[in-house]
Design a protein around this motif. Structure first.
Motif, PDB file in Angstrom:
ATOM      1  N   ASP A 178      96.131  42.757  14.645  1.00 46.05           N
ATOM      2  CA  ASP A 178      95.572  44.025  14.435  1.00 46.05           C
ATOM      3  C   ASP A 178      95.155  44.061  12.831  1.00 46.05           C
ATOM      4  OD1 ASP A 178      94.672  46.652  14.305  1.00 46.05           O
ATOM      5  OD2 ASP A 178      96.457  47.436  13.502  1.00 46.05           O
ATOM      6  N   ARG A 179      95.884  43.132  12.136  1.00 44.45           N
ATOM      7  CA  ARG A 179      95.797  43.143  10.565  1.00 44.45           C
ATOM      8  C   ARG A 179      94.883  42.148   9.978  1.00 44.45           C
ATOM      9  NH1 ARG A 179     102.218  44.793   8.884  1.00 44.45           N
ATOM     10  NH2 ARG A 179     102.245  46.669  10.161  1.00 44.45           N
ATOM     11  N   ASP A 180      94.567  41.169  10.457  1.00 42.54           N
ATOM     12  CA  ASP A 180      93.679  40.323   9.984  1.00 42.54           C
ATOM     13  C   ASP A 180      92.731  39.700  10.947  1.00 42.54           C
ATOM     14  OD1 ASP A 180      92.781  38.102   8.711  1.00 42.54           O
ATOM     15  OD2 ASP A 180      94.796  37.040   8.139  1.00 42.54           O
ATOM     16  N   LYS A 181      91.449  39.698  10.508  1.00 39.47           N
ATOM     17  CA  LYS A 181      90.374  39.296  11.130  1.00 39.47           C
ATOM     18  C   LYS A 181      90.320  37.952  11.560  1.00 39.47           C
ATOM     19  CE  LYS A 181      87.199  43.245  10.324  1.00 39.47           C
ATOM     20  NZ  LYS A 181      85.852  43.750   9.867  1.00 39.47           N
ATOM     21  N   ASN A 182      90.807  37.079  10.572  1.00 39.96           N
ATOM     22  CA  ASN A 182      90.906  35.589  10.632  1.00 39.96           C
ATOM     23  C   ASN A 182      91.914  35.377  11.769  1.00 39.96           C
ATOM     24  OD1 ASN A 182      89.017  35.107   8.251  1.00 39.96           O
ATOM     25  ND2 ASN A 182      90.708  35.568   7.024  1.00 39.96           N
ATOM     26  N   VAL A 183      92.835  36.083  12.093  1.00 38.66           N
ATOM     27  CA  VAL A 183      93.782  35.992  13.279  1.00 38.66           C
ATOM     28  C   VAL A 183      93.226  36.431  14.549  1.00 38.66           C
ATOM     29  CG1 VAL A 183      96.020  36.409  14.265  1.00 38.66           C
ATOM     30  CG2 VAL A 183      95.819  36.222  12.057  1.00 38.66           C
ATOM     31  N   TRP A 184      92.386  37.639  14.567  1.00 39.23           N
ATOM     32  CA  TRP A 184      91.914  37.867  15.829  1.00 39.23           C
ATOM     33  C   TRP A 184      90.633  39.155  15.783  1.00 39.23           C
ATOM     34  CZ3 TRP A 184      91.595  36.064  20.514  1.00 39.23           C
ATOM     35  CH2 TRP A 184      91.015  36.697  21.518  1.00 39.23           C
ATOM     36  N   ASP A 185      89.760  38.760  16.219  1.00 36.06           N
ATOM     37  CA  ASP A 185      88.628  39.999  16.282  1.00 36.06           C
ATOM     38  C   ASP A 185      88.713  40.790  17.374  1.00 36.06           C
ATOM     39  OD1 ASP A 185      86.255  41.304  16.275  1.00 36.06           O
ATOM     40  OD2 ASP A 185      84.952  39.707  16.596  1.00 36.06           O
ATOM     41  N   ARG A 186      89.203  41.920  17.019  1.00 40.59           N
ATOM     42  CA  ARG A 186      89.652  43.284  17.897  1.00 40.59           C
ATOM     43  C   ARG A 186      88.456  43.584  18.680  1.00 40.59           C
ATOM     44  NH1 ARG A 186      92.263  47.975  14.812  1.00 40.59           N
ATOM     45  NH2 ARG A 186      92.111  48.879  17.180  1.00 40.59           N
ATOM     46  N   ASN A 188      87.258  41.501  20.702  1.00 39.27           N
ATOM     47  CA  ASN A 188      87.575  40.637  22.061  1.00 39.27           C
ATOM     48  C   ASN A 188      88.976  41.131  22.690  1.00 39.27           C
ATOM     49  OD1 ASN A 188      85.229  38.996  21.280  1.00 39.27           O
ATOM     50  ND2 ASN A 188      86.422  37.993  19.920  1.00 39.27           N
ATOM     51  N   THR A 189      88.768  41.310  23.964  1.00 40.57           N
ATOM     52  CA  THR A 189      90.075  41.621  24.679  1.00 40.57           C
ATOM     53  C   THR A 189      91.091  40.509  24.545  1.00 40.57           C
ATOM     54  OG1 THR A 189      88.727  42.961  26.228  1.00 40.57           O
ATOM     55  CG2 THR A 189      90.962  42.588  26.605  1.00 40.57           C
ATOM     56  N   THR A 191      94.153  38.281  25.603  1.00 40.13           N
ATOM     57  CA  THR A 191      94.951  37.962  26.465  1.00 40.13           C
ATOM     58  C   THR A 191      96.460  37.219  26.535  1.00 40.13           C
ATOM     59  OG1 THR A 191      94.330  35.670  26.606  1.00 40.13           O
ATOM     60  CG2 THR A 191      92.817  37.275  27.797  1.00 40.13           C
ATOM     61  N   ASN A 192      97.228  37.122  27.420  1.00 44.91           N
ATOM     62  CA  ASN A 192      98.906  36.498  27.023  1.00 44.91           C
ATOM     63  C   ASN A 192      98.384  35.088  26.640  1.00 44.91           C
ATOM     64  OD1 ASN A 192      99.126  38.827  29.170  1.00 44.91           O
ATOM     65  ND2 ASN A 192     101.196  38.131  29.026  1.00 44.91           N
ATOM     66  N   GLN A 193      97.490  34.244  27.119  1.00 44.11           N
ATOM     67  CA  GLN A 193      97.199  32.933  26.413  1.00 44.11           C
ATOM     68  C   GLN A 193      96.642  33.020  25.051  1.00 44.11           C
ATOM     69  OE1 GLN A 193      98.268  30.042  27.852  1.00 44.11           O
ATOM     70  NE2 GLN A 193      97.466  29.139  26.070  1.00 44.11           N
ATOM     71  N   ASP A 194      95.881  33.817  24.846  1.00 45.45           N
ATOM     72  CA  ASP A 194      95.553  33.918  23.461  1.00 45.45           C
ATOM     73  C   ASP A 194      96.601  34.325  22.489  1.00 45.45           C
ATOM     74  OD1 ASP A 194      92.732  33.794  24.253  1.00 45.45           O
ATOM     75  OD2 ASP A 194      92.544  36.052  24.709  1.00 45.45           O
ATOM     76  N   ILE A 195      97.716  35.295  22.870  1.00 42.63           N
ATOM     77  CA  ILE A 195      98.842  35.515  22.104  1.00 42.63           C
ATOM     78  C   ILE A 195      99.623  34.087  21.617  1.00 42.63           C
ATOM     79  CG2 ILE A 195     101.238  36.588  21.696  1.00 42.63           C
ATOM     80  CD1 ILE A 195      99.836  38.896  23.958  1.00 42.63           C
ATOM     81  N   LEU A 196      99.808  33.304  22.797  1.00 44.47           N
ATOM     82  CA  LEU A 196     100.441  32.077  22.690  1.00 44.47           C
ATOM     83  C   LEU A 196      99.876  31.077  21.812  1.00 44.47           C
ATOM     84  CD1 LEU A 196     102.648  30.155  23.371  1.00 44.47           C
ATOM     85  CD2 LEU A 196     101.467  29.646  25.468  1.00 44.47           C
ATOM     86  N   THR A 197      98.297  31.084  21.876  1.00 46.96           N
ATOM     87  CA  THR A 197      97.554  29.947  21.154  1.00 46.96           C
ATOM     88  C   THR A 197      97.602  30.642  19.652  1.00 46.96           C
ATOM     89  OG1 THR A 197      96.077  29.569  23.146  1.00 46.96           O
ATOM     90  CG2 THR A 197      95.247  29.233  20.916  1.00 46.96           C
ATOM     91  N   ASP A 279      91.665  49.812  24.949  1.00 44.67           N
ATOM     92  CA  ASP A 279      91.487  49.029  23.736  1.00 44.67           C
ATOM     93  C   ASP A 279      91.769  47.542  23.920  1.00 44.67           C
ATOM     94  OD1 ASP A 279      94.225  48.546  23.526  1.00 44.67           O
ATOM     95  OD2 ASP A 279      94.740  50.218  22.424  1.00 44.67           O
ATOM     96  N   TYR A 280      91.593  46.780  23.019  1.00 42.28           N
ATOM     97  CA  TYR A 280      91.582  45.362  23.195  1.00 42.28           C
ATOM     98  C   TYR A 280      92.935  44.621  23.606  1.00 42.28           C
ATOM     99  CZ  TYR A 280      94.474  44.552  18.896  1.00 42.28           C
ATOM    100  OH  TYR A 280      95.439  44.371  17.802  1.00 42.28           O
ATOM    101  N   LEU A 281      94.121  45.576  23.595  1.00 47.65           N
ATOM    102  CA  LEU A 281      95.295  45.187  23.859  1.00 47.65           C
ATOM    103  C   LEU A 281      95.634  45.491  25.522  1.00 47.65           C
ATOM    104  CD1 LEU A 281      97.463  46.426  21.030  1.00 47.65           C
ATOM    105  CD2 LEU A 281      96.581  44.274  21.308  1.00 47.65           C
ATOM    106  N   ASP A 282      94.667  45.980  26.253  1.00 50.62           N
ATOM    107  CA  ASP A 282      95.086  46.495  27.567  1.00 50.62           C
ATOM    108  C   ASP A 282      95.039  45.648  28.422  1.00 50.62           C
ATOM    109  OD1 ASP A 282      95.641  49.296  27.799  1.00 50.62           O
ATOM    110  OD2 ASP A 282      93.769  49.583  26.500  1.00 50.62           O
TER     111      ASP A 282
END
Length: 403
Positions: A178-186, A188-189, A191-197, A279-282
């Protein structure tokens, strides 16, 4: 010629040794290749929902409890303000249940005993139980490192048991995405695999050193869901169907298929009945995203705590406190919260909160009582159902609401 024959024989022997040593290991399978397979026969013990439980409750006993529970209900949710479902049972026999309000306020779809509602973090109890069934079947080792199952996982000291008991030290995915666009663009939805990556490639540090203290964190259960997928070669959704839902007859329980069903399930609402959007975490599952009913969760509870569901030694480990590094009564087991009082009395439960969904699951093990409350309109009164435990046992909660 003899040399060649000898070399070939040695090669064959080596392959046999390697094959036998790997026979019991879970095979890796890329996330993109996960499909809905049938679990091989014999992998999991057969399970059946419990029926005709005894001793049977008398009519007088039921009437007495119903009167007190109804009084509590009317005080806790005045003017039929719950907008959800509520059930109390003893020995698997329903004493009291109530369903009121709307699953969808736009089309006035009523909530009934068959209406699935998002159970939020009570999902963790179900995810933990699927992991334990796989431990029971010798497919997972509680004290095995997570890296054994998830090669991308960047924290080498974390074990499966630490994920279950929230002692991994990981950060919450809701914060670091949520805090850094370089980590994730909100946009985009996630996924679990995204978290791991992300954790493996973006150098997401630990919140605290692994194994040093309890810190409740949804990331733990998102990783447990991926472990279930790796070990079973099934999507989490289908694995939960085969391991838990279908064998126990939980016909109104499912894991959300986000892309297919996000507009077809009961939405959630703020306390003022304003609908809360997606939202993007759903899309993340394991920590949440199971929909169920009190009757289905009762089936789950009765089976989960029966002697034949898990090996007794394994079931006992579920109710051991793993967060007692500081003096106090609050604790956490393997997928269950607990309060351990100095007099030896223990209270087990799990609450949930996601968007406007609130949930409470309470198994009173000593008294064979199950209390379940689910709502899709935000109201902290859902958590007050723990006070009903005083009707059945010596629990030190305030009693004025249930007298």
């Amino acid at each position: 010629m003899n040399f060649i024959k000898t070399a070939n024989i040695l090669q064959i022997l080596l392959l046999i040794i390697i094959g036998s040593s790997c026979k019991n290991e879970a095979k890796e399978i890329p996330q993109a290749e996960l499909k809905d397979y049938e679990l091989p026969k014999g992998i999991l013990p057969k399970m059946k929902p419990l029926e005709n439980e005894t001793p049977k409750l008398t009519a007088d006993y039921i009437a007495e409890k119903q009167k007190k529970i109804d009084s509590f209900y009317n005080r806790n949710w005045p003017n039929n303000s719950m907008n959800g479902s509520f059930l109390v049972a003893k020995n698997g026999q329903i004493i009291y249940e109530k369903y009121e309000g709307y699953a969808n306020l736009r089309d006035k779809t009523p909530i009934t005993s068959d209406t699935p509602i998002h159970i939020a973090s009570v999902t963790k109890v179900l995810t933990a139980t699927a992991i334990l069934k796989l431990v029971n079947a010798r497919r997972i080792d509680l004290d095995q490192k997570v890296t054994h199952y998830l090669k991308e996982f960047p924290y080498p000291d974390v074990t499966v048991r630490m994920l279950l008991s929230h002692r991994s030290g990981m950060r919450s995915y809701a914060y670091f995405t949520d805090r850094d666009k370089n980590v994730w663009d909100r946009h985009n939805t996630l996924t679990n695999q995204d978290i791991l990556t992300i954790m493996g490639t973006k150098h997401i540090g630990l919140e605290q050193k692994t194994g040093t203290r309890f810190a409740y964190c949804n990331t733990n259960y998102a990783m447990l869901a991926l472990i279930i997928e790796k070990v079973t070669k099934l999507s989490y959704r289908e694995a939960m169907n085969q391991i838990i839902f279908k064998p126990l007859g939980m016909t109104n329980t499912f894991v959300l298929d986000f892309d297919k069903d996000k507009k077809n399930v009961a939405p959630s609402y703020k306390g003022n009945r304003v609908e809360i959007g997606i939202d993007y975490l759903d899309k993340v599952y394991g920590d949440k995203n199971v929909y169920s009913t009190p009757r289905d969760l009762l089936k789950f509870d009765r089976a989960r705590n029966s002697p034949s569901f898990l090996e007794p030694e394994l079931l006992a480990q579920v109710y051991v406190g793993y967060s007692n590094e500081h003096p106090g009564t609050k604790n956490y087991g393997l997928g269950i919260r607990m309060v351990n009082w100095p007099n030896g009395k223990n209270f087990y439960f799990h609450n949930g909160w996601w968007h406007g969904f609130t949930s409470s699951y309470i198994p009173l093990k000593d008294e064979n009582v199950t209390i379940i409350a689910l709502s899709n309109k935000f109201n902290k009164s859902t958590y007050a159902v723990r006070k009903l435990s005083v009707l059945f046992g010596d629990y030190p909660f305030k009693v004025e609401d249930v007298e």
